[in-house]
Each structure stands twice: as structure tokens, then as C-alpha cells.
Design a protein around this motif. Structure first.
Motif, PDB file in Angstrom:
ATOM      1  N   TYR A 191       2.272   1.759  -3.503  1.00 11.15           N
ATOM      2  CA  TYR A 191       1.223   2.219  -4.400  1.00 11.15           C
ATOM      3  C   TYR A 191       0.959   3.710  -4.198  1.00 11.15           C
ATOM      4  O   TYR A 191       0.834   4.458  -5.164  1.00 11.15           O
ATOM      5  CB  TYR A 191      -0.055   1.411  -4.164  1.00 11.15           C
ATOM      6  N   ALA A 204       0.835  -1.204   0.000  1.00  9.13           N
ATOM      7  CA  ALA A 204       0.000   0.000   0.000  1.00  9.13           C
ATOM      8  C   ALA A 204       0.872   1.258   0.000  1.00  9.13           C
ATOM      9  O   ALA A 204       0.569   2.236  -0.683  1.00  9.13           O
ATOM     10  CB  ALA A 204      -0.914  -0.004   1.217  1.00  9.13           C
ATOM     11  N   ARG A 205       1.966   1.227   0.747  1.00  7.78           N
ATOM     12  CA  ARG A 205       2.887   2.374   0.791  1.00  7.78           C
ATOM     13  C   ARG A 205       3.502   2.620  -0.578  1.00  7.78           C
ATOM     14  O   ARG A 205       3.576   3.757  -1.050  1.00  7.78           O
ATOM     15  CB  ARG A 205       3.982   2.107   1.824  1.00  7.78           C
TER      16      ARG A 205
END
Length: 73
Positions: free
Chosen positions: A28, A25-26
């Protein structure tokens, strides 16, 4: 399979999934913000106009370069 081994595998999978999900997620979000910066030249012009200043093109470019330098860090 012993019960303790099954529980251990579940705990390890949960911890591994949490870390993997966080880093994916980071990554992305970093890619998204690089491709779609939150502030662009038009926003800087509007902001300076609202403050009662008529920005020159040089001032807008300077502010954009400063924003990009801060974003790269």
C-alpha cells in the motif's frame, strides 16, 4: 480438539497475520508513494530559490528524472 493443537493454530495464525499485514502495508505504501511522490517540480524550484539560485526548466527536469530513477530502485 486437543489443547496443543488449539495453541499451535493460534500461534500459526498470529505469525501468518503478522507477515500478511506487513506485506499488505508495504504494498500500500509503495503504491501511495508512486501515485503521490514526496517531491514535485514546484518543491524543487522553491528549494533551489531558497539556496539563492534561479533554476532553469532543464535543471528542474534533470532533478526530477534523477529523483524518479532513485525512487524506482
Amino acid at each position: 480438539m486437543p489443547l496443543w493443537l488449539g495453541i499451535l493454530l493460534i500461534v500459526v495464525a498470529l505469525i501468518g497475520g503478522t507477515f500478511l499485514g506487513f506485506f499488505m502495508a508495504r504494498q500500500y505504501m509503495m503504491k501511495y508513494l508512486k501515485e503521490n511522490p514526496p517531491i514535485n517540480e514546484q518543491m524543487i524550484r522553491v528549494m533551489m530559490s531558497q539556496m539563492g539560485r534561479k533554476p532553469s526548466e532543464k535543471q528542474v527536469r534533470q532533478m526530477m528524472s534523477q529523483m524518479n530513477k532513485l525512487q524506482d530502485k
